[in-house]
Design a protein around this motif. Structure first.
Motif, PDB file in Angstrom:
ATOM      1  N   LEU A  51     -10.158  -1.807   4.043  1.00 33.67           N
ATOM      2  CA  LEU A  51      -8.749  -1.515   4.296  1.00 33.67           C
ATOM      3  C   LEU A  51      -8.611  -0.349   5.263  1.00 33.67           C
ATOM      4  N   GLU A  52      -9.479   0.626   5.132  1.00 37.21           N
ATOM      5  CA  GLU A  52      -9.481   1.743   6.065  1.00 37.21           C
ATOM      6  C   GLU A  52      -9.800   1.278   7.488  1.00 37.21           C
ATOM      7  N   ALA A  53     -10.738   0.340   7.599  1.00 45.52           N
ATOM      8  CA  ALA A  53     -11.098  -0.194   8.913  1.00 45.52           C
ATOM      9  C   ALA A  53      -9.922  -0.943   9.531  1.00 45.52           C
ATOM     10  N   VAL A  54      -9.196  -1.688   8.715  1.00 50.37           N
ATOM     11  CA  VAL A  54      -8.012  -2.408   9.205  1.00 50.37           C
ATOM     12  C   VAL A  54      -6.941  -1.421   9.657  1.00 50.37           C
ATOM     13  N   ARG A  55      -6.678  -0.404   8.840  1.00 52.43           N
ATOM     14  CA  ARG A  55      -5.684   0.613   9.196  1.00 52.43           C
ATOM     15  C   ARG A  55      -6.021   1.262  10.537  1.00 52.43           C
ATOM     16  N   THR A  56      -7.285   1.638  10.702  1.00 48.36           N
ATOM     17  CA  THR A  56      -7.715   2.286  11.940  1.00 48.36           C
ATOM     18  C   THR A  56      -7.558   1.355  13.137  1.00 48.36           C
ATOM     19  N   ALA A  57      -7.957   0.098  12.963  1.00 44.05           N
ATOM     20  CA  ALA A  57      -7.862  -0.876  14.054  1.00 44.05           C
ATOM     21  C   ALA A  57      -6.410  -1.138  14.454  1.00 44.05           C
ATOM     22  N   LEU A  58      -5.489  -0.997  13.500  1.00 38.15           N
ATOM     23  CA  LEU A  58      -4.071  -1.190  13.801  1.00 38.15           C
ATOM     24  C   LEU A  58      -3.454   0.044  14.456  1.00 38.15           C
ATOM     25  N   GLY A  59      -4.231   1.123  14.549  1.00 34.10           N
ATOM     26  CA  GLY A  59      -3.743   2.345  15.186  1.00 34.10           C
ATOM     27  C   GLY A  59      -2.805   3.160  14.320  1.00 34.10           C
ATOM     28  N   LEU A  60      -2.936   3.021  13.004  1.00 32.73           N
ATOM     29  CA  LEU A  60      -2.053   3.727  12.084  1.00 32.73           C
ATOM     30  C   LEU A  60      -2.736   4.972  11.532  1.00 32.73           C
ATOM     31  N   GLU A  61      -2.076   6.112  11.659  1.00 30.93           N
ATOM     32  CA  GLU A  61      -2.624   7.346  11.103  1.00 30.93           C
ATOM     33  C   GLU A  61      -2.592   7.298   9.574  1.00 30.93           C
ATOM     34  N   LYS A  62      -1.480   6.770   9.038  1.00 26.27           N
ATOM     35  CA  LYS A  62      -1.321   6.595   7.598  1.00 26.27           C
ATOM     36  C   LYS A  62      -0.521   5.324   7.350  1.00 26.27           C
ATOM     37  N   TRP A  63      -0.642   4.787   6.160  1.00 29.73           N
ATOM     38  CA  TRP A  63       0.248   3.747   5.686  1.00 29.73           C
ATOM     39  C   TRP A  63       0.400   3.917   4.197  1.00 29.73           C
ATOM     40  N   SER A  64       1.271   3.154   3.593  1.00 28.35           N
ATOM     41  CA  SER A  64       1.412   3.164   2.136  1.00 28.35           C
ATOM     42  C   SER A  64       0.743   1.915   1.588  1.00 28.35           C
ATOM     43  N   PHE A  65       0.600   1.864   0.276  1.00 26.79           N
ATOM     44  CA  PHE A  65      -0.066   0.721  -0.355  1.00 26.79           C
ATOM     45  C   PHE A  65       0.719   0.277  -1.581  1.00 26.79           C
ATOM     46  N   ALA A  66       0.821  -1.050  -1.744  1.00 28.13           N
ATOM     47  CA  ALA A  66       1.447  -1.623  -2.939  1.00 28.13           C
ATOM     48  C   ALA A  66       0.531  -2.675  -3.528  1.00 28.13           C
ATOM     49  N   GLY A  67       0.290  -2.591  -4.829  1.00 33.78           N
ATOM     50  CA  GLY A  67      -0.595  -3.545  -5.475  1.00 33.78           C
ATOM     51  C   GLY A  67      -0.145  -3.887  -6.877  1.00 33.78           C
ATOM     52  N   HIS A  68      -0.367  -5.146  -7.255  1.00 27.03           N
ATOM     53  CA  HIS A  68       0.021  -5.639  -8.574  1.00 27.03           C
ATOM     54  C   HIS A  68      -1.200  -6.225  -9.267  1.00 27.03           C
ATOM     55  N   SER A  69      -1.346  -5.972 -10.563  1.00 23.89           N
ATOM     56  CA  SER A  69      -2.473  -6.480 -11.341  1.00 23.89           C
ATOM     57  C   SER A  69      -3.785  -5.887 -10.796  1.00 23.89           C
ATOM     58  N   THR A  70      -4.785  -6.706 -10.464  1.00 22.42           N
ATOM     59  CA  THR A  70      -6.002  -6.102  -9.901  1.00 22.42           C
ATOM     60  C   THR A  70      -5.746  -5.532  -8.511  1.00 22.42           C
ATOM     61  N   GLY A  71      -4.667  -5.953  -7.879  1.00 25.10           N
ATOM     62  CA  GLY A  71      -4.268  -5.305  -6.633  1.00 25.10           C
ATOM     63  C   GLY A  71      -3.843  -3.877  -6.896  1.00 25.10           C
ATOM     64  N   GLY A  72      -3.213  -3.648  -8.054  1.00 25.24           N
ATOM     65  CA  GLY A  72      -2.849  -2.292  -8.445  1.00 25.24           C
ATOM     66  C   GLY A  72      -4.074  -1.454  -8.764  1.00 25.24           C
ATOM     67  N   MET A  73      -5.065  -2.064  -9.400  1.00 24.69           N
ATOM     68  CA  MET A  73      -6.316  -1.354  -9.684  1.00 24.69           C
ATOM     69  C   MET A  73      -6.997  -0.945  -8.381  1.00 24.69           C
ATOM     70  N   LEU A  74      -6.992  -1.866  -7.418  1.00 18.28           N
ATOM     71  CA  LEU A  74      -7.557  -1.563  -6.106  1.00 18.28           C
ATOM     72  C   LEU A  74      -6.808  -0.401  -5.463  1.00 18.28           C
ATOM     73  N   GLY A  75      -5.482  -0.379  -5.611  1.00 16.63           N
ATOM     74  CA  GLY A  75      -4.688   0.710  -5.055  1.00 16.63           C
ATOM     75  C   GLY A  75      -5.036   2.056  -5.660  1.00 16.63           C
ATOM     76  N   LEU A  76      -5.342   2.073  -6.953  1.00 14.13           N
ATOM     77  CA  LEU A  76      -5.740   3.316  -7.606  1.00 14.13           C
ATOM     78  C   LEU A  76      -7.062   3.827  -7.041  1.00 14.13           C
ATOM     79  N   VAL A  77      -8.000   2.915  -6.824  1.00 14.67           N
ATOM     80  CA  VAL A  77      -9.282   3.292  -6.234  1.00 14.67           C
ATOM     81  C   VAL A  77      -9.072   3.789  -4.808  1.00 14.67           C
ATOM     82  N   TYR A  78      -8.225   3.089  -4.069  1.00 13.62           N
ATOM     83  CA  TYR A  78      -7.931   3.469  -2.681  1.00 13.62           C
ATOM     84  C   TYR A  78      -7.352   4.883  -2.625  1.00 13.62           C
ATOM     85  N   ALA A  79      -6.369   5.173  -3.489  1.00 18.01           N
ATOM     86  CA  ALA A  79      -5.730   6.481  -3.484  1.00 18.01           C
ATOM     87  C   ALA A  79      -6.687   7.599  -3.878  1.00 18.01           C
TER      88      ALA A  79
END
Length: 283
Positions: A80-108
């Motif tokens: 996800l960090e590689a995608v963010r960088t390739a898109l030229g974004l300094e920062k973005w926010s994240f939204a996740g539900h269920s295991t997507g939410g678990m992934l968001g916790l790890v990401y943060a």
């Protein structure tokens, strides 16, 4: 309308779908595959954010993994960090539900400088949710035996398409506060089918030792934790625990929802998205 794009990064090629305008927001799920039909959860953010719906490795037209460790949450966050960088974004926010939410916790917890804010719902910080009597995944739950039968049908090569559809429908109904409204909630076509290779890695490799309580207690990113009061997959107490562990997090409970408040209480969920947009403003 969701527009497809292939993003070339230092960690491979990733298929994404984007829609909306405003601040950038990343949305994904640990083991789902998306297409231009969008994703019910991600759709709820499209009026307020520029949403990037990411197909992780092994999903859609994103690259395959060379080593199974790439399916882990920590390595997925690097993707996800590689995608963010390739898109030229300094920062973005994240939204996740269920295991997507678990992934968001790890990401943060692993990449705090990359997130402006994050929102996670219907999640857990440990594997204990699998043993809780209120979770349909626990042998203590009265619906667990039937759920095992459903999984057998879904995995059987001898099952007809109609049998698999009906089994999947029954599984979903177990996770609705008002199952009789299934047709209403899912009337619009969407995407998000299971990527079996990713699910298997999560179930058999990552989940047995899953415990991120120590990591998330150090998160300082503005955050919202939400949950349906009657969540039958990751019961309410586990979202409550996440809220208690993540410093300064806002906790929102959907009083008439099970696992899908973005469908079961759409108006209230939309109000939460507005609060999420304002989160951290002025800090």
């Amino acid at each position: 309308m969701w527009t497809q794009k292939l993003v070339h990064t230092k960690r491979g090629v990733f298929e994404i779908f984007e829609t909306g305008s405003g601040e950038p927001l990343s949305v994904t799920h640990l083991y789902s595959e998306f297409n231009d039909r969008g994703y019910y959860f991600a759709d709820r953010f499209a009026d307020d954010f520029h949403v990037f719906l990411v197909n992780l490795k092994e999903a859609g037209q994103s690259d395959s993994v060379k080593d199974e460790i790439e399916l882990s949450m920590s390595e997925t966050c690097k993707d996800l960090e590689a995608v963010r960088t390739a898109l030229g974004l300094e920062k973005w926010s994240f939204a996740g539900h269920s295991t997507g939410g678990m992934l968001g916790l790890v990401y943060a917890s692993h990449h705090p400088d990359s997130l402006k804010r994050f929102i996670a719902g219907g999640a857990a910080a440990t594997n204990e949710y699998m043993k809780h009597k209120d979770s349909i995944y626990s042998f203590k739950n009265p619906k667990n035996n039937r759920l095992k039968e459903i999984f057998t049908i879904l995995a059987s090569p001898e099952a007809t398409k109609e049998e698999r559809v009906q089994a999947g429908r029954e599984w979903t109904k177990m996770s609705l506060y008002r199952p009789e409204r299934f047709n209403e909630y899912f009337s619009v076509p969407s995407s998000g089918k299971v990527v079996q290779k990713r699910l298997d890695y999560y179930s058999y490799t990552e989940l047995p030792d899953y415990d991120i309580k120590g990591d998330i207690s150090k998160i300082n990113t503005p955050s919202i934790i939400f949950c349906g009061k009657y969540d039958s997959q990751c019961p309410f107490v586990f979202s409550e625990e996440i809220h208690q562990l993540v410093p300064g997090s806002l906790f929102i409970v959907f009083e008439e929802s099970n696992h899908f408040p973005h469908l079961e209480e759409r108006e209230q969920f939309g109000e939460m998205v507005k609060r999420f947009l304002d989160l951290g403003v002025g800090n």
